[in-house]
Scaffold this active site. Structure first.
Site, PDB file in Angstrom:
ATOM      1  N   ASP A 111       0.853  -1.061  -0.049  1.00 24.21           N
ATOM      2  CA  ASP A 111      -0.048  -0.045   0.156  1.00 24.21           C
ATOM      3  C   ASP A 111       0.916   1.425  -0.056  1.00 24.21           C
ATOM      4  O   ASP A 111       1.776   1.158  -1.047  1.00 24.21           O
ATOM      5  CB  ASP A 111      -0.874  -0.109   1.227  1.00 24.21           C
ATOM      6  N   TYR A 160     -11.507   8.901  -2.553  1.00 24.61           N
ATOM      7  CA  TYR A 160     -10.984   9.077  -1.276  1.00 24.61           C
ATOM      8  C   TYR A 160      -9.656  10.046  -1.203  1.00 24.61           C
ATOM      9  O   TYR A 160      -9.376  10.540  -0.373  1.00 24.61           O
ATOM     10  CB  TYR A 160     -10.861   7.794  -0.725  1.00 24.61           C
ATOM     11  N   TYR A 240      -1.006  11.642   1.903  1.00 27.82           N
ATOM     12  CA  TYR A 240      -2.055  11.803   0.583  1.00 27.82           C
ATOM     13  C   TYR A 240      -1.918  13.273   0.274  1.00 27.82           C
ATOM     14  O   TYR A 240      -1.863  13.723  -0.838  1.00 27.82           O
ATOM     15  CB  TYR A 240      -3.408  11.506   0.930  1.00 27.82           C
ATOM     16  N   HIS A 305      -7.445  -6.396  -0.680  1.00 29.88           N
ATOM     17  CA  HIS A 305      -6.111  -5.322  -0.438  1.00 29.88           C
ATOM     18  C   HIS A 305      -5.233  -5.980   0.623  1.00 29.88           C
ATOM     19  O   HIS A 305      -4.042  -5.681   0.428  1.00 29.88           O
ATOM     20  CB  HIS A 305      -6.762  -4.028   0.015  1.00 29.88           C
TER      21      HIS A 305
END
Length: 326
Positions: A111, A160, A240, A305
């Protein structure tokens, strides 16, 4: 003795320390002796996501090292959102290797940890023997468009990653019970792009109770939730918020390829695998073109995931089989 109980007993052998790296205190979990394997977690994860891999790899004569990245768990969380660029996080890891006296390591990422691992191999390939990366592919920098603009154009404002750009979004997360919030992520099987409505917390008012799957335990959920409840989500969301900043800072690496040996693993039901164009990129030759050292691509049937936790023994075997070549 159940497998879960055995894991709990073995977990007590893992040593924990805090190491000063790159101006922050970093919490590091470690077990075993031998060639070092550095495990890099994603979001919403912690060092703990690698518990199965650490126990297995250490039993095979390796030294397993798994930090909480900056902003996560028991590691320090700088307040500024701009303190979470790829250079900061890779810098932390290189300083960690230096402080542990390690010249080169095997690298394993998942990830966000996969993104950071790609950057680590891009910036300091001299420190990496080989990489096993999961879920997120290496994509070359597109000089003509910023990544968040591209995501917004492709998926809209509710996507997201676009939503996480909003300052204060961590307060929306804080309105939701931490265990319910994490369970909604960990146990998600829907491969469509995650969308977060403006008033996200309201979604949980009528949400059905979660069911813990066989590959997870209440103890696991309690551990993750206790750490996220204590720290909140600002640190992780700042990763992010640095997507576009990373893009700006990495202009000098435009056109650069990943030159270390790589094994890539993804679950067939992983939402990232289902992003538009990703399967074509992976299987159509584009991925191999940008990662010339790509030796294996594994698509795991029936896995989503959080693949290293959902299919621990298969992932353990994949890691071990690959690193023993070097």
């Amino acid at each position: 003795m159940s497998n879960h109980n055995k894991i709990s007993i073995d977990m007590e052998k893992i040593q924990h320390k805090n190491i000063k790296v790159n101006g922050i205190n970093m919490h590091v979990a470690e077990i075993g002796e031998g060639p070092a394997v550095l495990f890099v977690h994603g979001f919403p994860e912690l060092w703990y996501t690698w518990r199965h891999q650490m126990l297995y790899i250490s039993s095979k004569g390796y030294r397993a090292i798994a930090p909480d990245l900056r902003g996560f768990g028991d590691s320090e969380a700088p307040p500024s959102s701009t303190s979470y660029t790829a250079f900061h996080v890779v810098g932390d890891l290189v300083c960690l290797l230096d402080s542990l006296g390690l010249d080169k390591v095997f690298l394993v990422g998942h990830d966000w940890g996969a993104i950071i691992s790609w950057y680590l191999c891009l910036f300091r390939p001299d420190r990496i023997k080989a990489l096993v990366n999961m879920s997120v592919v290496y994509k070359p920098r597109n000089p003509s468009v910023k990544p968040v603009d591209l995501m917004r154009h492709t998926f809209g404002d509710d996507f997201y990653i676009c939503r996480f750009q909003e300052i204060g979004w961590e307060e929306e997360f804080a309105k939701v019970d931490t265990k319910k919030l994490l369970a909604s992520s960990y146990f998600q099987r829907d491969p469509s792009p995650p969308m977060l409505p403006k008033h996200f917390a309201n979604v949980f008012q009528h949400a059905p109770p979660y069911t813990i799957p066989s590959w997870f335990t209440q103890q696991d959920l309690d551990y993750f939730a206790s750490k996220y409840h204590a720290t909140g989500f600002a640190g992780p969301l700042n990763y992010y918020r640095c997507f576009d900043l990373n893009w700006e800072l990495c202009a000098a690496w435009t056109g650069s390829k990943i030159m270390v040996p790589v094994k890539f693993i993804v679950g067939e039901s992983d939402l990232v695998y289902s992003f538009p164009g990703t399967k074509e990129y992976i299987h159509g030759g584009g991925f191999k073109e940008w990662v010339p050292g790509l030796e294996n691509i594994v698509v795991m049937k029936g896995a989503a995931h959080f693949i290293n936790q959902e299919k621990p023994q298969e992932i353990n075997n994949h890691i071990y089989d690959f690193i023993t070549k070097f």
